[in-house]
Design a protein around this motif. Structure first.
Motif, short mmCIF file in Angstrom:
data_model
loop_
_atom_site.label_atom_id
_atom_site.label_comp_id
_atom_site.label_asym_id
_atom_site.label_seq_id
_atom_site.Cartn_x
_atom_site.Cartn_y
_atom_site.Cartn_z
N THR A 173 8.54 2.45 2.08
CA THR A 173 8.19 1.54 0.98
C THR A 173 6.75 1.80 0.55
N MET A 174 6.46 1.47 -0.70
CA MET A 174 5.15 1.79 -1.28
C MET A 174 4.33 0.53 -1.50
N PHE B 172 9.81 9.32 -3.09
CA PHE B 172 9.58 7.92 -2.70
C PHE B 172 9.75 6.96 -3.88
N GLN B 173 9.39 7.40 -5.07
CA GLN B 173 9.52 6.54 -6.24
C GLN B 173 10.97 6.41 -6.69
N GLU C 271 5.25 1.72 -8.84
CA GLU C 271 4.30 2.78 -9.17
C GLU C 271 3.41 2.32 -10.33
N TRP D 235 14.01 0.12 0.51
CA TRP D 235 13.99 -1.33 0.70
C TRP D 235 15.30 -1.83 1.29
N ALA E 167 4.47 -2.99 -5.09
CA ALA E 167 5.50 -2.05 -4.63
C ALA E 167 5.97 -1.12 -5.74
N VAL F 280 2.26 5.13 0.79
CA VAL F 280 3.62 4.95 1.29
C VAL F 280 3.53 4.57 2.77
N ALA G 44 13.17 4.36 -4.07
CA ALA G 44 12.60 3.09 -3.61
C ALA G 44 13.66 2.05 -3.23
#
Length: 341
Positions: free
Chosen positions: A285-286, A102-103, A232, A110, A230, A280, A106
């Motif tokens: 998206t985080m 996810f990182q 980390e 998006w 958004a 997440v 990213a």
């Protein structure tokens, strides 16, 4: 049209299934008083109290008169319920492999987000110039000084487009970046976009060195609205350090983002937590949820001086379903010190 008692009991059923943080009153008699004694015509023609940010709930019986209330204080029971909800949804953390995916991906998530929503995600931030008057157009533009504004994480232009639309400053220069190429493409296609006064580009703000079309110590204002959340957590300080580098002495960093125990945080299901207070979403998206102490510490460490730090606790109301939803945002203004002579 007057609601029927059947509708009231249906709403009471919805009410009873919600957690204490979504609503904090009981169904039954209160719902009857809330709906059965009022018509939609009454609420449509009601007089609005105060201006933006000044709608204070002083009588709990009036909670469903308006869509939102400002500066809502939480009691101990609400605070404890929020803490319990977060403890529950963050007990199970995602694996290192999931977190890395996810990182590292990213920008792709998006891009997908903006590809689905296109410019429908654009929202008129009617509060923008009220909360951040420094962004408002300078009226006496004939004698105005050159001014440069940079928005970090500009998305599809929720902040940039109103500035371009309402400002007539001849010496205004606006910059924006986002790590979603799709967002930048949508922004450039908007009719309000003016490439003579504005330059937008794709950039990953978590990189140690920024590739930007301006010099260090050059920006009057840097804007970050729902952006740092958004990123980390381990890379947040580096982003703020770079903001300091590119602000001119006396320049202002303006910030607004999610606060700890916001409704969005409490709604996460178990298994969506990457690390404490960092989650997440379903679209990949985080999002992180801040405390005021965290934001003060990071911005002060970057060398900035605090001018404003506000925890905005707001009660939003769904009058159709008789639901209460508690939002928490944090707004800050930190300034880069002037050079000592």
């Amino acid at each position: 049209m007057l609601l029927t008692m059947k509708s009231v009991h249906s709403l009471a059923h919805v009410y009873s299934r919600m957690t204490p943080m979504y609503i904090s009153t009981t169904p039954g008699k209160y719902l009857q008083r809330c709906f059965a004694s009022k018509t939609w015509e009454h609420t449509r023609k009601r007089k609005k109290p105060g201006g933006a940010g000044n709608r204070i709930l002083s009588d709990a019986r009036e909670v469903f008169e308006f869509n939102a209330w400002d500066h809502v204080e939480w009691d101990t029971e609400q605070e404890e319920a929020a803490q319990a909800a977060v403890a529950k949804n963050s007990t199970i953390k995602m694996s290192d492999d999931q977190r890395e995916r996810f990182q590292s991906e990213a920008p792709k998530f998006w891009d997908s987000f903006y590809g689905i929503h296109d410019n429908r995600f654009f929202k008129d931030r009617h509060w923008l110039f009220t909360e951040f008057p420094e962004l408002a157009p300078i009226s006496n533009n004939e004698h105005s000084e050159p001014r440069s504004i940079f928005e970090l994480g500009c998305g599809v232009g929720n902040t940039i487009l109103p500035i371009l639309q309402y400002s007539t400053e001849t010496q205004l220069r606006v910059y924006g970046c986002d790590f979603s190429a799709r967002a930048i493409e949508i922004l450039r296609s908007q009719p309000q976009f003016d490439d003579k006064r504005c330059e937008v580009f794709v950039m990953d703000a978590t990189q140690e060195e920024w590739n930007v079309p301006f010099e260090e110590n050059s920006q009057d204002i840097i804007v970050m609205i729902f952006v740092l959340s958004a990123i980390e957590p381990s890379k947040m300080q580096g982003v703020l350090d770079n903001c300091y580098r590119y602000l001119k002495p006396g320049g202002l960093l303006m910030f607004r983002d999610y606060g700890r125990y916001d409704l969005a945080q409490l709604r996460f299901k178990s298994g969506k937590c990457l690390e404490d207070n960092f989650y997440v979403r379903g679209d990949g998206t985080m999002v992180y949820f801040f405390t005021e102490q965290e934001l003060r510490s990071m911005q002060t460490k970057a060398g900035l001086v605090e001018e404003q730090l506000i925890v905005d606790r707001r009660l939003q109301v769904n009058r159709g379903r008789c639901l209460k939803m508690y939002r928490v945002w944090i707004q800050t203004k930190f300034r880069k010190p002037l050079l000592k002579s």
